[in-house]
Design an enzyme around this catalytic site. Sequence first.
Site, mmCIF file in Angstrom:
data_model
loop_
_atom_site.group_PDB
_atom_site.id
_atom_site.type_symbol
_atom_site.label_atom_id
_atom_site.label_comp_id
_atom_site.label_asym_id
_atom_site.label_seq_id
_atom_site.Cartn_x
_atom_site.Cartn_y
_atom_site.Cartn_z
ATOM 1 C CE LYS A 53 8.883 -37.474 -48.825
ATOM 2 N NZ LYS A 53 9.358 -36.110 -49.113
ATOM 3 C CD GLN A 97 10.621 -33.192 -47.690
ATOM 4 O OE1 GLN A 97 10.921 -34.388 -47.523
ATOM 5 N NE2 GLN A 97 9.493 -32.517 -47.625
ATOM 6 C CG ASP A 120 11.086 -35.052 -54.952
ATOM 7 O OD1 ASP A 120 9.928 -35.909 -54.862
ATOM 8 O OD2 ASP A 120 11.500 -34.466 -54.515
#
Length: 298
Positions: A53, A97, A120
């Site tokens: 990322k 994460q 997300d």
Amino acid sequence: MDQKLLKGKPVTEAVYNRVSQNLAYLKEQGVQPRLTVVLVGEDPASQVYVRRKGKACEKLGILSDTVVLPADISEHHLLDKIKTLNADSRNHGILVQLPLPANINEEKVIMTVAPQKDVDCFHPQNVGLLVSGNPYMLPCTPAGIVEILKYYQLETQSRHVEVVGRSNIDGKPMVNLLLQKNTSANATVTVVHSRTQHISDHIRRADIVIAAIGQPNFIKKEQLKEGSVVIDVGINRIDADNEKGYKLVGDVDFDDVYDTVSKITPVPGGVGPMTIAMLMQNTLTAAAAQNNIKLPSE
Ligand code: NDP
């Protein structure tokens, strides 16, 4: 070139072009988009994803930070850290994460990320907006799948899509995205999961099958309609007689179904690269919204 293969790379290139144009526009307006990724502990797979990322941000010119926290951090301290990041106007996107250590309640963490910065699309507010047909942010992997279908001009409108799996990350948001009232969706969607009886009967009726179950080579040709399109989200490691000692396979038995399907995403190299591309897009969506700017290409 194999016309059956729905490769992710050209699709990510198209998305990255769009992201670059939007990024240039935001920078002209004085906005420097920034993504902050929070990594708790030292899970090797998570470290790999977080590095990828960061690299994608660097390549495009999006600012990025990684906040690394110890595996034994208390839930309270993690939530405080997220609140601090929420309050910092230099951060436009925040991603924690997953998975998190067992002592931390994932749901509480998801609820604590500010919805405006939830790149997300996991926060219930953003899930609700998606379900009600007015999304702010799109869930990364399902949105990447819609990009693949659009890029290869595979219509979903009025077609029967079977979503195999009902996770909050893949299956459920996929269903909701395909039910949107627009020409890139408008699908007739059904969903099956581990408690579905006669699962093959359902899958065999579908024009498009989207498999996200995490079971290596689970779907075989007998379960598919001749000429169907297969999107394989699964990424599973199985033992292999090679240097690494393993290889990656999808949830669909690629070699077995190849002659039956009209199109199929390979694993790796199909859906996989789309998730980070869509994350980059979401970071810009968040940066634009937080500065009341409308992006030129969406
Ligand atoms: P989860 O484990 O969270 O969910 C799996 C889903 O599949 C559940 O709904 C489960 O049903 C269902 N399922 C499991 N076994 C069966 C079965 N035998 N028959 C029918 N349904 C079954 O997985 P994720 O959604 O997180 O991930 C799925 C796969 O996609 C994994 O291989 C993962 O690595 C991959 N993945 C790839 C991404 C990418 O390409 N960028 C991103 C995210 C995931 P139930 O709900 O009843 O338990």
